[in-house]
Write a protein that holds these residues in place. Structure first.
Motif, PDB file in Angstrom:
ATOM      1  N   GLU A 100       6.842   6.739  -3.617  1.00 53.71           N
ATOM      2  CA  GLU A 100       5.717   7.502  -4.141  1.00 53.71           C
ATOM      3  C   GLU A 100       4.513   6.589  -4.269  1.00 53.71           C
ATOM      4  O   GLU A 100       4.635   5.359  -4.263  1.00 53.71           O
ATOM      5  CB  GLU A 100       6.055   8.115  -5.502  1.00 53.71           C
ATOM      6  N   ALA A 101       3.318   7.197  -4.395  1.00 49.17           N
ATOM      7  CA  ALA A 101       2.089   6.416  -4.477  1.00 49.17           C
ATOM      8  C   ALA A 101       2.035   5.669  -5.799  1.00 49.17           C
ATOM      9  O   ALA A 101       2.563   6.140  -6.804  1.00 49.17           O
ATOM     10  CB  ALA A 101       0.873   7.346  -4.358  1.00 49.17           C
ATOM     11  N   PRO A 102       1.402   4.496  -5.836  1.00 46.76           N
ATOM     12  CA  PRO A 102       1.322   3.734  -7.078  1.00 46.76           C
ATOM     13  C   PRO A 102       0.393   4.385  -8.087  1.00 46.76           C
ATOM     14  O   PRO A 102      -0.572   5.055  -7.725  1.00 46.76           O
ATOM     15  CB  PRO A 102       0.756   2.387  -6.618  1.00 46.76           C
ATOM     16  N   ALA A 103       0.705   4.193  -9.371  1.00 51.82           N
ATOM     17  CA  ALA A 103      -0.171   4.698 -10.421  1.00 51.82           C
ATOM     18  C   ALA A 103      -1.429   3.830 -10.480  1.00 51.82           C
ATOM     19  O   ALA A 103      -1.399   2.653 -10.119  1.00 51.82           O
ATOM     20  CB  ALA A 103       0.553   4.646 -11.763  1.00 51.82           C
ATOM     21  N   PRO A 104      -2.573   4.413 -10.918  1.00 50.74           N
ATOM     22  CA  PRO A 104      -3.794   3.618 -11.028  1.00 50.74           C
ATOM     23  C   PRO A 104      -3.582   2.446 -11.976  1.00 50.74           C
ATOM     24  O   PRO A 104      -2.911   2.564 -13.001  1.00 50.74           O
ATOM     25  CB  PRO A 104      -4.805   4.625 -11.601  1.00 50.74           C
ATOM     26  N   LEU A 105      -4.165   1.312 -11.636  1.00 55.14           N
ATOM     27  CA  LEU A 105      -4.003   0.113 -12.443  1.00 55.14           C
ATOM     28  C   LEU A 105      -5.222  -0.056 -13.341  1.00 55.14           C
ATOM     29  O   LEU A 105      -6.358   0.025 -12.883  1.00 55.14           O
ATOM     30  CB  LEU A 105      -3.853  -1.112 -11.542  1.00 55.14           C
ATOM     31  N   ASP A 106      -4.972  -0.271 -14.632  1.00 56.93           N
ATOM     32  CA  ASP A 106      -6.047  -0.481 -15.589  1.00 56.93           C
ATOM     33  C   ASP A 106      -6.904  -1.669 -15.160  1.00 56.93           C
ATOM     34  O   ASP A 106      -6.383  -2.741 -14.838  1.00 56.93           O
ATOM     35  CB  ASP A 106      -5.453  -0.722 -16.976  1.00 56.93           C
ATOM     36  N   ALA A 107      -8.220  -1.485 -15.154  1.00 52.13           N
ATOM     37  CA  ALA A 107      -9.126  -2.529 -14.667  1.00 52.13           C
ATOM     38  C   ALA A 107      -9.049  -3.782 -15.529  1.00 52.13           C
ATOM     39  O   ALA A 107      -9.063  -4.908 -15.012  1.00 52.13           O
ATOM     40  CB  ALA A 107     -10.555  -2.005 -14.624  1.00 52.13           C
ATOM     41  N   ASP A 108      -8.977  -3.619 -16.854  1.00 54.39           N
ATOM     42  CA  ASP A 108      -8.876  -4.777 -17.728  1.00 54.39           C
ATOM     43  C   ASP A 108      -7.606  -5.570 -17.444  1.00 54.39           C
ATOM     44  O   ASP A 108      -7.621  -6.812 -17.423  1.00 54.39           O
ATOM     45  CB  ASP A 108      -8.883  -4.338 -19.195  1.00 54.39           C
ATOM     46  N   LEU A 109      -6.510  -4.851 -17.223  1.00 59.28           N
ATOM     47  CA  LEU A 109      -5.239  -5.523 -16.961  1.00 59.28           C
ATOM     48  C   LEU A 109      -5.303  -6.317 -15.660  1.00 59.28           C
ATOM     49  O   LEU A 109      -4.846  -7.463 -15.595  1.00 59.28           O
ATOM     50  CB  LEU A 109      -4.116  -4.486 -16.907  1.00 59.28           C
TER      51      LEU A 109
END
Length: 280
Positions: A100-109
């Protein structure tokens, strides 16, 4: 005891210099039988530890952050894992596939992982063959090393326009902690020799590019961060290889926002400069 003081400017709580104006006000109020609450919590500087340019408090906090840095990176990687530790099916040839497609990654992280990884990598190269912890007693007696260690580990960098220019180890510990804060949350342990790769499907002649390539098109890392924070551009996926997360952007999106920003400020493009014209 060293006669030097901590070059990071640490103060001794409740200890004042004789010339402290606030203490003079406290004494004057006491002589009149009045109570005055001093605005100075302590102005006398902390002495530096022996054979060092920083105080004991800075040294022990620095050593703790250095010791915790690897565990912190493990925590950040587990938070960034788009599959949330979901097993993947092994494809023929020993490669793993995402289902499945990856979940969006938090920019700060993502930014924190990038900055801290670079900090640890640079120091590991600098002190090799020692570990950074082993090298600390010598490093804290060198002013430039103390300055750089402070930036990478000790300093708390404030937000500017909702963006943190740089993440120190202390910044990340303050926000996410070294260990999981949710009781009962299962840990993520990668399988030996397994590689997890998440790649979005590129369009013909409009490929996905890495965060570094996007920064080069935007002009700087800060410019790209500002565009993301304002919602002018979004990353389209992430690539996770051996636990290291990299955000991917569509080249056309980055170029579009860049051209829009240039048009707004009236800067001439490359063709205009060559022809000697200016639309500003």
């Amino acid at each position: 005891m060293s006669d030097r003081v901590c070059i990071r400017g640490c103060k001794q709580r409740g200890v004042h210099y004789a010339a402290c104006e606030e203490q003079a006000k406290v004494q004057a109020a006491s002589d009149r039988g009045e109570l005055y609450m001093s605005q100075c919590t302590g102005c006398a500087e902390k002495p530096a530890r022996d054979h060092a340019l920083i105080c004991d408090g800075c040294f022990y906090r620095l050593r703790t952050l250095v010791r915790d840095a690897d565990d912190l990176m493990g925590r950040l990687r587990s938070l960034a894992d788009p599959m949330k530790a979901t097993p993947t099916d092994r494809a023929p040839g020993g490669r793993s596939q995402m289902v499945e497609a990856p979940a969006p990654l938090d920019a700060d992280l993502a930014d924190a992982m990038d900055d801290i990884a670079h900090t640890l990598h640079d120091w590991d190269r600098h002190v090799d063959p020692q570990s950074l912890e082993q090298a600390l007693p010598d490093l804290v007696n060198d002013a430039e090393s103390v300055r750089v260690l402070g930036i990478g580990f000790l300093d708390r960098h404030p937000l500017e326009d909702g963006i943190r220019d740089f993440w120190s180890v202390q910044d990340a510990v303050d926000k996410w902690g070294v260990e999981r804060r949710t009781k009962g949350e299962s840990g993520w342990e990668p399988e030996v020799d397994r590689e997890l790769v998440a790649v979005a499907r590129p369009e013909w002649r409009n490929p996905l590019i890495t965060k570094l390539q996007a920064e080069q098109i935007a002009g700087s890392e800060r410019t790209l961060r500002r565009w993301v924070s304002k919602g002018l551009i979004e990353h389209e996926g992430t690539v996770v290889i051996a636990g290291v997360v990299t955000r991917m952007f569509r080249r056309s999106d980055v170029e579009r926002v860049r051209d829009e920003m240039l048009a707004k400020v009236g800067r001439p493009n490359a063709t205009d400069r060559e022809n000697g014209t200016d639309h500003a």
